[in-house]
Write a protein that holds these residues in place. Sequence first.
Motif, PDB file in Angstrom:
ATOM      1  N   UNK A 355      10.475   2.087  -2.543  1.00 20.57           N
ATOM      2  CA  UNK A 355       9.779   2.707  -1.411  1.00 20.57           C
ATOM      3  C   UNK A 355       8.271   2.589  -1.593  1.00 20.57           C
ATOM      4  N   UNK A 356       7.623   2.083  -0.585  1.00 14.07           N
ATOM      5  CA  UNK A 356       6.158   2.049  -0.612  1.00 14.07           C
ATOM      6  C   UNK A 356       5.614   3.426  -0.279  1.00 14.07           C
ATOM      7  N   UNK A 357       4.627   3.838  -1.059  1.00 14.58           N
ATOM      8  CA  UNK A 357       4.031   5.159  -0.868  1.00 14.58           C
ATOM      9  C   UNK A 357       2.649   4.989  -0.267  1.00 14.58           C
ATOM     10  N   UNK A 358       2.407   5.731   0.816  1.00 16.66           N
ATOM     11  CA  UNK A 358       1.111   5.636   1.495  1.00 16.66           C
ATOM     12  C   UNK A 358       0.492   7.026   1.610  1.00 16.66           C
ATOM     13  N   UNK A 359      -0.619   7.246   0.958  1.00 25.35           N
ATOM     14  CA  UNK A 359      -1.351   8.498   1.124  1.00 25.35           C
ATOM     15  C   UNK A 359      -0.924   9.580   0.149  1.00 25.35           C
ATOM     16  N   UNK A 360      -1.755  10.561   0.055  1.00 26.09           N
ATOM     17  CA  UNK A 360      -1.579  11.634  -0.925  1.00 26.09           C
ATOM     18  C   UNK A 360      -0.272  12.392  -0.727  1.00 26.09           C
ATOM     19  N   UNK A 361       0.172  12.539   0.520  1.00 23.48           N
ATOM     20  CA  UNK A 361       1.399  13.294   0.755  1.00 23.48           C
ATOM     21  C   UNK A 361       2.609  12.594   0.141  1.00 23.48           C
TER      22      UNK A 361
END
Lengths: 389, 389, 389
Positions: A355-361
């Motif tokens: 899974x690609x993670x985008x952003x602090x959340x």
Amino acid sequence: MAKLLFTLSDTAMGYDEGDWFFDSDSFDSDRISDTPFTLTQEVLEGGRQDGVRVITLTCENGLTISLCPTRGMDILEVFSHDGTRLGWDSPVDEIAHPKTINLEANGGCGWAESFNEMMVRCGYAWAGHPVREGNMFYTLHGRAGNLPASRVEVEISDEDRPTVRIRGLVKEKVFKGVYFECWTELSYELGSQSFAIHDHLTNVGEYPHDYQLVYHSNFGAPLLEEGARFVAPVEHISPFNDYAKPGLSDWQTFVGPTANFDEMMFNIRPYANKAGNTKVALIDKAGERGVAIAFDTRTLPVLSLWKNTDTLKHGYVTGIEPGTGFCYPVTVEREQGRVKSLAAGESVDFNVIYTLLHGADDIAQVEREVEEIQAGRETTVSDQPIAYE
Amino acid sequence: MAKLLFTLSDTAMGYDEGDWFFDSDSFDSDRISDTPFTLTQEVLEGGRQDGVRVITLTCENGLTISLCPTRGMDILEVFSHDGTRLGWDSPVDEIAHPKTINLEANGGCGWAESFNEMMVRCGYAWAGHPVREGNMFYTLHGRAGNLPASRVEVEISDEDRPTVRIRGLVKEKVFKGVYFECWTELSYELGSQSFAIHDHLTNVGEYPHDYQLVYHSNFGAPLLEEGARFVAPVEHISPFNDYAKPGLSDWQTFVGPTANFDEMMFNIRPYANKAGNTKVALIDKAGERGVAIAFDTRTLPVLSLWKNTDTLKHGYVTGIEPGTGFCYPVTVEREQGRVKSLAAGESVDFNVIYTLLHGADDIAQVEREVEEIQAGRETTVSDQPIAYE
Amino acid sequence: MAKLLFTLSDTAMGYDEGDWFFDSDSFDSDRISDTPFTLTQEVLEGGRQDGVRVITLTCENGLTISLCPTRGMDILEVFSHDGTRLGWDSPVDEIAHPKTINLEANGGCGWAESFNEMMVRCGYAWAGHPVREGNMFYTLHGRAGNLPASRVEVEISDEDRPTVRIRGLVKEKVFKGVYFECWTELSYELGSQSFAIHDHLTNVGEYPHDYQLVYHSNFGAPLLEEGARFVAPVEHISPFNDYAKPGLSDWQTFVGPTANFDEMMFNIRPYANKAGNTKVALIDKAGERGVAIAFDTRTLPVLSLWKNTDTLKHGYVTGIEPGTGFCYPVTVEREQGRVKSLAAGESVDFNVIYTLLHGADDIAQVEREVEEIQAGRETTVSDQPIAYE
């Protein structure tokens, strides 16, 4: 719900589609028209690439994934819509046809002449570092990455979450030897930031046979950088060899491209949740981007963390490698009880989700999940390798 | 002045032109219309040749040159307008695709299953006779001749002396190993009796790496015959091994096809002019035809003279081989200081010019040139090999 | 009488016909219209088969024969009009391109990664089990089965017995090594139950060279079954090794598929008639079907009987293998005087005829013929192997 099924190649029919194109406009489905995509197969020409097939799935508002039927259905690279890349820059900058690779070359290290994938399966009859045993030459990381698929299918389904599934049948068969078939599958829910590998390995022979499998998943820039972090619920960690010992103190962070760093490897036994699933992640320094890897520890109980933070041109890369075992030669793995066997007709399933993670959340949530799996349990750090090559 | 540039193949684009034809009629230039030519690329089919590319430049009133992008851009053979041939008849009578060659076969001598070129580059990471050292298997004459070019370009220029340049990018890259790129170039001034090789080898890696290069240039009939002569400005000559010792007394002449002759090799250190250039030649018995080879000793300081005056069918041939070193195993060459290294990013250039000689005047002039380079300096003949394999 | 001659492939012309079709309707001949047939060449695609050529001759009221130019003109399988099959089910279920095979793999057993033919030639420079001797690595059963044909011809002739002949030129050539050319021929009289192999092996070099040849002819179900019989006029039989000793007592019959049977081999010296011809047969349990193999003992003096009555999936098969020698390593065969040599320019011919047997009458006749050759002469059974590997 409708399904479209394409057969791109089938050796039983002596058939290969060659260059091929499909796009969502040709699939009359409301669900799918929300997530337009194209699918191509390209036959490469020239050099060591001659005859190599590459399948690329491009989802405008999701991921672009390319994989290689000619090289065991392994994943070449993945891009998200914002340009974040999963993959790395290997010195080997062509997609070598297996016909050009002699796995036994240079002490069983011929594999290194074609290594540049984002994810290469190491297996199936064996994996790990090369070793000779009688007539058998267990070459580096086995044959799996250099076996062309015998059958390749693409399935497009407009179920609730419209999904593309790319399947390939990879056979590892030798007269009086191994007799394995692996149905590999990459599935992608259109528009999502995840893709899943589901592999179904079967001993189609009538005698038991050992197997090993390591999902050698490799990431360079932009996720890998000085200060990037590796997070995982860890029960036990030890250095692969003496060279890795000094790296134990900061095994959870990465250095930048470093001349003469060469490589350090760490053997990790992760904790899992009650269902047996675990999750690890590579997170960039700013905590803005990353990749999470979830896998099923019931069949992939361990993980090798390979830090090859060498110079950019020599392959600045980390390998996060869920496996049936570690990367010692199969003789050592067998001796230490990490090599399993498939009975006649028996199958085993492997599940890995990227899974690609985008952003602090996104990052925060993955860190929470890892923490939940760890559940306050202790991490044992051993400063001695559990084995030597 | 106008230039035409064709890209015949480019792995970065996954592209190969396949069968291709161009001729001077398509180039509207007065200068070029005086020297009509055709250029073709042919894709061979069948047997071990399947998929091999051959480029042929045919200049009606000059030379016909064929070279092989699939085999490291090496030169297959050359004919002059009067039918004189540069090349030889190897027992290996097909142009084997590298995919069919296992360089490690038979003690590292797999190279011999495809050896039939007029000029084969031996290198780049190593050359010479095979030797094992740890995991490395330095196979006979290295990989260069069995690496397909990754990019192939043809440039046609109507400068004052209209010239065709055929360039190929050959990559020798192994993860955690060598990281070389060599831009090879063959240039031919239309209508002339010469063609030039200019190779530009670069260490695109970030660590220094050893290199070796030998231009294994091979000539059989009609230039090679009983009484044919080799002329060169020689500072020092010695036999390659004990078997060659008896050949020292008449090293400058050749015998006819001789059963059980096998091969004799001589290590030669040539004199050069002040600019570092030297010239050697093979001249037929009558002094009517020959081939001169000029090369730059600053990067190719030595020359191996290989006399394989065996029977016609087993390859009656002489190799005139300007090189960075001799043909001992790389371990020996290294020990004796003839193996050089390229620093990170560093390049080295190699220049070799082949000229067909027609008639007594051409021959006389080359002999004068050789004499001028020798300049009365002494030739030392050593009757002992400088090394053993 | 008219003849049609097709050239399907010729490396000297860099030419291969690719997919190709011909049928008897295109040949205006009364004789041939009685025995309609089709001939195809198919280029396989995908997996390890990519680029492999298969020629299939289908004779409606006779046999269907498929052979593989890419794999030394060896026979893949044969069917009679009633569906009886000559061939077997190898675990290796694809027709591997030689480019995908490394003969030196796993102690010289790479051959086993492509072994699935009904008849594979083992040779020509050597055959038998692998052995190293100096730099030479004599790999399992030699190169012959993994050499693509250099020229392929099909000849159709409406002579009294209209006949199709499929010929292939197979070259085994290595600089400073062997220099063999073998013209293989399969001839089939349209409508008959027999097909003949006639191979003409020539040492085109100028030095003598050893040769070996074994016609590894392999049969599984339906001819092979529990209670199937092998009949042959036998002068002498001995076990290949200690493991085969217990099999001596019932060497003439076969067991059904048997787990862990592995393989037993027997060395047989057959009797021949005055002309030097002999005949052996595999007959099913009911005595209703079988295959006879006639061969010329002047050039194929011995026969290996290979009983690989393992489980169905691991290759339930028997090999009936007329040969110049047995299957010991060439070093042993040489020591025991079974390796012959071809002088410069010398040729040797090999003749093997396969006949499908249908019904009790066919069976009875073959048994009579075998008995006539035996002619009451004694069979010596030796319980000790004549050599060890």
